[in-house]
Enzyme design. Structure first.
Site: not given
Ligand code: AMP
Length: 284
Positions: A37, A149
């Site tokens: 994030h 991501g």
């Molecule tokens: P989430 O909080 O899991 O819904 O993720 C929020 C954003 O962070 C989404 O766009 C995910 O794809 C991105 N994201 C989550 N994990 C990663 C990671 N390891 N590397 C890059 N982006 C990530």
């Protein structure tokens, strides 16, 4: 950094920047922020005048009540991390602000982008929850750029389709997957990996590495690559829910590696469901 909980308050706060045609960046998250994030937030900081990080654990995209209940939450730590990495606003609305009583609209994409992979395992309603909340966040913040991501490759495709089909005036930027030193893709759910399960979780990366290695060896038959990838998971005693080679734009299965191919894997490790992916012939 200012923490904002109401939609009108955020709109009012952003109005001067919008009037001055400043670039507003949005990083949607469900909190429990990690380096994945934070890399998105830093990127938004570099490219935008105002950076809004949203923190909303969206109930409508969870297909299991237990998963929602167990989802890690630590808003105080998230506020510190978001601020230190350049956020101007942390938009952390209560559920009732996003889904007030009587809420009755859903934004749905249909077809293979939502029916396959995560949609097949979790139900297409998962993506209906995602597209509905992302549409709302884009309407609330009206960012010039929204950051997502590549870790959630299918979600990224779904969002690009949503934005194209509904003519939402925003640019979608994708960032590479951030990993721990041993290769495990960072995920908020990793906090649930205890003891031996942390080690077993490396099965997903091992599968993707095996696919890359097979490809580097000149194997072009997708079934053979998938078999090698699957075999790489066996020593970890982890069975994939799916392990597929698909077109990175349509998610249609491919028979041979010719151009970019997305290798996507999902597996349950103990109680924790993990996903990961890589692109053959791609940048990663
Ligand atoms: P989430 O909080 O899991 O819904 O993720 C929020 C954003 O962070 C989404 O766009 C995910 O794809 C991105 N994201 C989550 N994990 C990663 C990671 N390891 N590397 C890059 N982006 C990530």
């Amino acid at each position: 950094m200012r923490v904002v909980r109401s939609i009108p308050e955020l709109r009012t706060a952003l109005r001067p920047s919008r009037r001055e045609e400043k670039q507003i960046g949005l990083v949607p998250t469900m909190g429990a922020l990690h380096e994945g994030h934070l890399s998105l937030i830093r990127r938004a900081r570099e490219e935008c005048d105002e950076v809004v990080v949203s923190l909303f654990v969206n109930p409508t995209q969870f297909n299991e009540a237990a998963d929602l209940a167990a989802y890690p939450r630590d808003e105080a730590a998230d506020a510190v991390a978001a601020s230190e990495n350049g956020a101007d606003y942390l938009f952390a609305p209560p559920v009732e602000a996003i889904y007030p009583e009587g809420f009755a609209t859903e934004v749905r994409i249909t077809g293979p982008l939502v029916d396959t992979l995560e949609g097949a395992e979790r139900g297409a309603s998962h993506f209906h929850g995602v597209t509905t909340v992302v549409t709302k966040l884009l309407n609330i913040v009206q960012p010039s750029i929204a950051y997502f991501g590549q870790k959630d490759a299918q979600q990224a495709l779904v969002i690009r389709k949503l934005v194209a089909d509904l003519d939402i005036p925003v640019r979608i930027e994708l960032a590479d997957t951030v990993r721990d030193d041993d290769g495990l893709a960072l995920s908020s759910r990793n906090v649930h990996l205890h003891g031996a399960d942390r080690e077993r979780a490396l099965a997903l990366k091992a599968a993707l590495d095996a696919a890359q290695a097979a490809h580097a060896d000149g194997v072009s038959d997708a079934t053979t690559v998938a078999t090698r990838a699957r075999d790489a998971m066996t020593p970890f005693d982890v069975e994939p829910e799916y392990l597929v080679l698909v077109d990175p734009n349509t998610l249609a299965p491919v028979a041979a590696i010719d151009g970019e191919v997305l290798v996507a894997v999902a597996a349950r490790v103990g109680e924790t469901r993990l996903i990961d992916n890589t692109i053959l012939n791609g940048r990663q």
